[in-house]
Design an enzyme around this catalytic site. Structure first.
Site, short mmCIF file in Angstrom:
data_model
loop_
_atom_site.label_atom_id
_atom_site.label_comp_id
_atom_site.label_asym_id
_atom_site.label_seq_id
_atom_site.Cartn_x
_atom_site.Cartn_y
_atom_site.Cartn_z
N LYS A 52 0.85 -1.21 0.00
CA LYS A 52 0.00 0.00 0.00
C LYS A 52 0.88 1.26 0.00
CE LYS A 52 -3.72 -2.53 2.24
NZ LYS A 52 -4.48 -2.90 3.44
N GLN A 96 -4.39 -1.86 9.75
CA GLN A 96 -4.35 -3.18 9.12
C GLN A 96 -4.86 -4.26 10.08
OE1 GLN A 96 -3.56 -3.64 5.89
NE2 GLN A 96 -3.79 -5.85 5.94
N ASP A 119 -10.90 2.42 4.21
CA ASP A 119 -11.13 0.97 4.14
C ASP A 119 -12.63 0.65 4.05
OD1 ASP A 119 -9.09 -0.88 4.00
OD2 ASP A 119 -8.55 -0.68 6.12
N1 GUN Z 1 -6.77 -7.26 6.34
C1 GUN Z 1 -7.12 -7.97 5.23
N2 GUN Z 1 -7.62 -7.15 4.28
C2 GUN Z 1 -7.59 -5.91 4.80
C3 GUN Z 1 -7.97 -4.63 4.28
O1 GUN Z 1 -8.48 -4.47 3.15
N3 GUN Z 1 -7.78 -3.59 5.12
C4 GUN Z 1 -7.26 -3.72 6.37
N4 GUN Z 1 -7.14 -2.64 7.12
N5 GUN Z 1 -6.90 -4.88 6.88
C5 GUN Z 1 -7.07 -5.97 6.09
#
Ligand code: GUN
Length: 293
Positions: A52, A96, A119
């Protein structure tokens, strides 16, 4: 069979985003800024968060990585969330998941300012999405919708079977595909671990979305000829022929299923890259205050 190529598509969209950043710079506007919070040492989470941050750098977004050890307390994490909520330069941020066991994920998600929740995990965004109001869509479902749109996959009146009812993929995916408009207007079946005769359900699908986290679970004889198969799984399995001793596979038995499909996403190189791209698209929307003023 045509591959739904997340690599090519995400590079195309990232080039579009980079061009937008150039325009913003020329106009002297604010550069989009994404922050990511990573708590603990989960290896998969580290890979995702780095990807990211790297993608932000690639397209000219500003990014901030807040990394903390697994022993971080819930109160400390809530304090970081508050600081990011209050920082006017940060347009959007993510925490995350998964978080270490001693931290309540629900509490953390609720603490994020929904206007910065790129998100799309906050109940305000989830509820607005469910009602068809402007909202930050969760990154993976948003990435899949964008993939269907850009590949001109027909969805109206199609029967879509979603495997998995998670808050971040299966449930929002089922809502988005059943919504009015394109992509959408599907008849959706949401299946899960208690579904009776899952293969029979999947055989009825024009579009399959597999998001259950079990490697190579969906088999060739479950899939109707000409179906569109979206594989959300990212699973690491042992492979003695690889130098690393392992390889990534999806929730679909790709080699068996692919010849039967009209379209299928590969793993890696499919949905995963679209998730990151969708997060960038949400960050630009946040910076432009397209959803919330
Ligand atoms: N863990 C697995 N997929 C995601 C996501 O799209 N965002 C976040 N914050 N954590 C995750």
């Amino acid at each position: 069979m045509e591959l739904l190529d997340g690599k090519v598509l995400s590079e195309t969209i990232k080039a579009e985003l980079a061009a937008e950043v150039d325009k913003i710079k020329q106009a002297g506007g604010k550069i989009p800024h994404l922050a990511a919070v990573l708590v603990g040492e989960d290896p998969a989470s580290q890979v995702y968060v780095k990807s990211k941050i790297r993608s932000c750098e690639q397209i000219g977004f500003k990014s901030t990585l807040v990394q903390r050890p697994a022993e971080t307390t819930e109160a400390e994490l809530l304090e970081i969330v508050q600081q990011l909520n209050d920082d006017p330069d940060v347009d959007g941020f993510i925490v995350q998941l998964p978080l270490p066991k001693h931290i309540n994920e629900e509490k953390v998600t609720l603490a994020i300012d929904y206007r910065k929740d790129v998100d799309g995990f906050h109940p305000v965004n989830f509820g607005r999405m469910a009602q068809g109001m402007p909202a930050f869509l969760p990154a993976t479902p948003f990435g899949i919708m964008e993939m269907l749109r850009r590949y001109n996959i027909e969805t109206s009146g199609k029967h879509c079977v979603v495997l998995g009812r998670s808050n971040i993929v299966g449930t929002p995916m089922s809502l988005l595909l059943s919504r009015k408009g394109y992509p959408g207007d599907c008849t959706v079946t949401l299946t899960h671990s208690r579904t009776k005769d899952l293969p029979a359900e999947v055989r009825r699908a024009d579009i399959v979305v597999a998001a259950i986290g079990i490697p190579q679970f969906v088999k060739a004889d479950w899939v109707k000829d000409g179906a569109v198969v979206i594989d959300v799984g990212i699973n690491r399995i042992p492979d003695a022929t690889r130098k690393s001793g392992s390889r990534l596979v999806g929730d679909v038995d790709f080699d068996g299923v692919a010849p039967k499909c009209s379209h299928i996403t590969p793993v890696p190189g499919g949905v995963g890259l679209m998730t990151v791209t969708a997060l960038l698209m949400n960050t630009l929307k946040a910076c432009r205050k397209e959803i919330y003023s």
